[in-house]
Scaffold this motif. Structure first.
Motif, PDB file in Angstrom:
ATOM      1  N   VAL A   1       0.833  -1.256   0.076  1.00 63.07           N
ATOM      2  CA  VAL A   1      -0.251  -0.041   0.039  1.00 63.07           C
ATOM      3  C   VAL A   1       0.864   1.417   0.069  1.00 63.07           C
ATOM      4  O   VAL A   1       2.032   1.139   0.461  1.00 63.07           O
ATOM      5  N   PRO A   2       0.385   2.565  -0.398  1.00 58.12           N
ATOM      6  CA  PRO A   2       1.074   3.536  -0.386  1.00 58.12           C
ATOM      7  C   PRO A   2       1.468   4.080   0.955  1.00 58.12           C
ATOM      8  O   PRO A   2       0.781   3.869   1.669  1.00 58.12           O
ATOM      9  N   ARG A   3       2.599   4.845   0.844  1.00 59.48           N
ATOM     10  CA  ARG A   3       2.985   5.323   2.156  1.00 59.48           C
ATOM     11  C   ARG A   3       2.013   6.504   2.619  1.00 59.48           C
ATOM     12  O   ARG A   3       1.201   7.259   1.767  1.00 59.48           O
ATOM     13  N   GLY A   4       1.826   6.770   4.103  1.00 60.42           N
ATOM     14  CA  GLY A   4       0.940   8.016   4.337  1.00 60.42           C
ATOM     15  C   GLY A   4      -0.298   7.569   4.615  1.00 60.42           C
ATOM     16  O   GLY A   4      -0.806   6.795   4.458  1.00 60.42           O
ATOM     17  N   PRO A   5      -0.765   8.903   5.361  1.00 61.54           N
ATOM     18  CA  PRO A   5      -2.376   8.334   5.948  1.00 61.54           C
ATOM     19  C   PRO A   5      -3.460   8.357   4.803  1.00 61.54           C
ATOM     20  O   PRO A   5      -3.012   8.987   3.612  1.00 61.54           O
ATOM     21  N   GLY A   6      -4.201   7.581   5.013  1.00 63.83           N
ATOM     22  CA  GLY A   6      -5.303   7.249   4.043  1.00 63.83           C
ATOM     23  C   GLY A   6      -6.198   8.610   3.193  1.00 63.83           C
ATOM     24  O   GLY A   6      -6.258   8.567   2.104  1.00 63.83           O
ATOM     25  N   PHE A   7      -5.923   9.399   4.443  1.00 58.73           N
ATOM     26  CA  PHE A   7      -6.878  10.717   4.004  1.00 58.73           C
ATOM     27  C   PHE A   7      -6.127  11.578   3.173  1.00 58.73           C
ATOM     28  O   PHE A   7      -6.756  12.149   2.217  1.00 58.73           O
ATOM     29  N   LEU A   8      -4.817  11.540   3.224  1.00 58.75           N
ATOM     30  CA  LEU A   8      -3.910  12.239   2.405  1.00 58.75           C
ATOM     31  C   LEU A   8      -3.916  11.746   0.827  1.00 58.75           C
ATOM     32  O   LEU A   8      -3.887  12.418  -0.042  1.00 58.75           O
ATOM     33  N   GLN A   9      -4.046  10.060   0.705  1.00 58.10           N
ATOM     34  CA  GLN A   9      -4.161   9.566  -0.459  1.00 58.10           C
ATOM     35  C   GLN A   9      -5.478  10.125  -1.002  1.00 58.10           C
ATOM     36  O   GLN A   9      -5.411  10.271  -2.210  1.00 58.10           O
ATOM     37  N   ARG A  10      -6.493  10.072  -0.331  1.00 51.52           N
ATOM     38  CA  ARG A  10      -7.892  10.341  -0.954  1.00 51.52           C
ATOM     39  C   ARG A  10      -7.609  11.780  -1.289  1.00 51.52           C
ATOM     40  O   ARG A  10      -8.355  12.259  -2.526  1.00 51.52           O
ATOM     41  N   ALA A  11      -7.022  12.715  -0.654  1.00 52.98           N
ATOM     42  CA  ALA A  11      -7.184  14.272  -0.774  1.00 52.98           C
ATOM     43  C   ALA A  11      -6.594  14.325  -2.214  1.00 52.98           C
ATOM     44  O   ALA A  11      -6.876  15.103  -2.980  1.00 52.98           O
TER      45      ALA A  11
END
Length: 204
Positions: A102-112
């Motif tokens: 899965v990509p690094r970083g919080p999921g909400f940032l990926q969605r943003a």
């Protein structure tokens, strides 16, 4: 395949060292662009300068949701706000193979960064630069290119980031209608927006 990024980085660095025009101490455009006094320079110069601020936003949308490689993308995306292609080229050369599921970083940032709202913001900023460019002069830009090292380097940098955005889309996203990504700013954002409407394929 990755060697091309190293070669382009080397050529771009050599060009930056040998670019025509006055250097930082005597550059007639540096102070105006750096302090936002855009009325003092040709609108076409301002448009290219502005687009170089749009492309880091695009790189965030292109790289961070796909940040599964050994080398994290976010430091290079941040650096691209200052150095443009000089930051993204080393990342693509050094990032290695995928090492995460899965990509690094919080999921909400990926969605943003993948959201339509974020991509629409990029479209609006790109359109503003296009509108500014419409009031510019090709001859005035050519004069700025030869008089200012900053303008000459950022002109070549602009061409490189257009290619990089297209190349990242091709290798990491594999969307349809990839030809549209050659349209500065607007094209990559439209391609990413289109992925939420039509299923992706590997056409070029």
């Amino acid at each position: 395949m990755k060697k091309r990024y190293g070669i382009v980085f080397l050529l771009l660095t050599i060009y930056a060292l040998l670019a025509p025009g006055a250097g930082a101490g005597n550059d007639p455009y540096l102070a105006s662009l750096a302090t936002g006094r855009f009325e003092e320079v040709d609108p076409l110069v301002t448009a290219v300068f502005s687009m170089l601020g749009v492309y880091p936003l695009l790189f965030a949308a292109l790289l961070l949701p796909k940040d599964q490689y050994r080398l994290p993308a976010w430091p290079f995306v941040l650096a691209s706000f200052v150095t443009g292609a000089f930051a993204i080229l080393p990342y693509l050369f050094l990032r290695g193979k995928k090492a995460r599921e899965v990509p690094r970083g919080p999921g909400f940032l990926q969605r943003a960064f993948s959201s339509r709202l974020y991509l629409l913001l990029i479209l609006l900023l790109s359109l503003a630069a296009y509108i500014a460019a419409g009031n510019g002069s090709g001859s005035a830009y050519a004069e700025a290119y030869t008089a200012s090292s900053l303008v000459s380097v950022m002109s070549v940098d602009f061409l490189v980031v257009i290619w990089l955005a297209r190349d990242i889309l091709r290798t990491d996203w594999q969307p349809p209608r990839l030809w549209a990504s050659w349209i500065p700013g607007i094209g990559p954002a439209l391609v990413l927006l289109g992925r939420s409407i039509a299923p992706a394929d590997k056409s070029d």
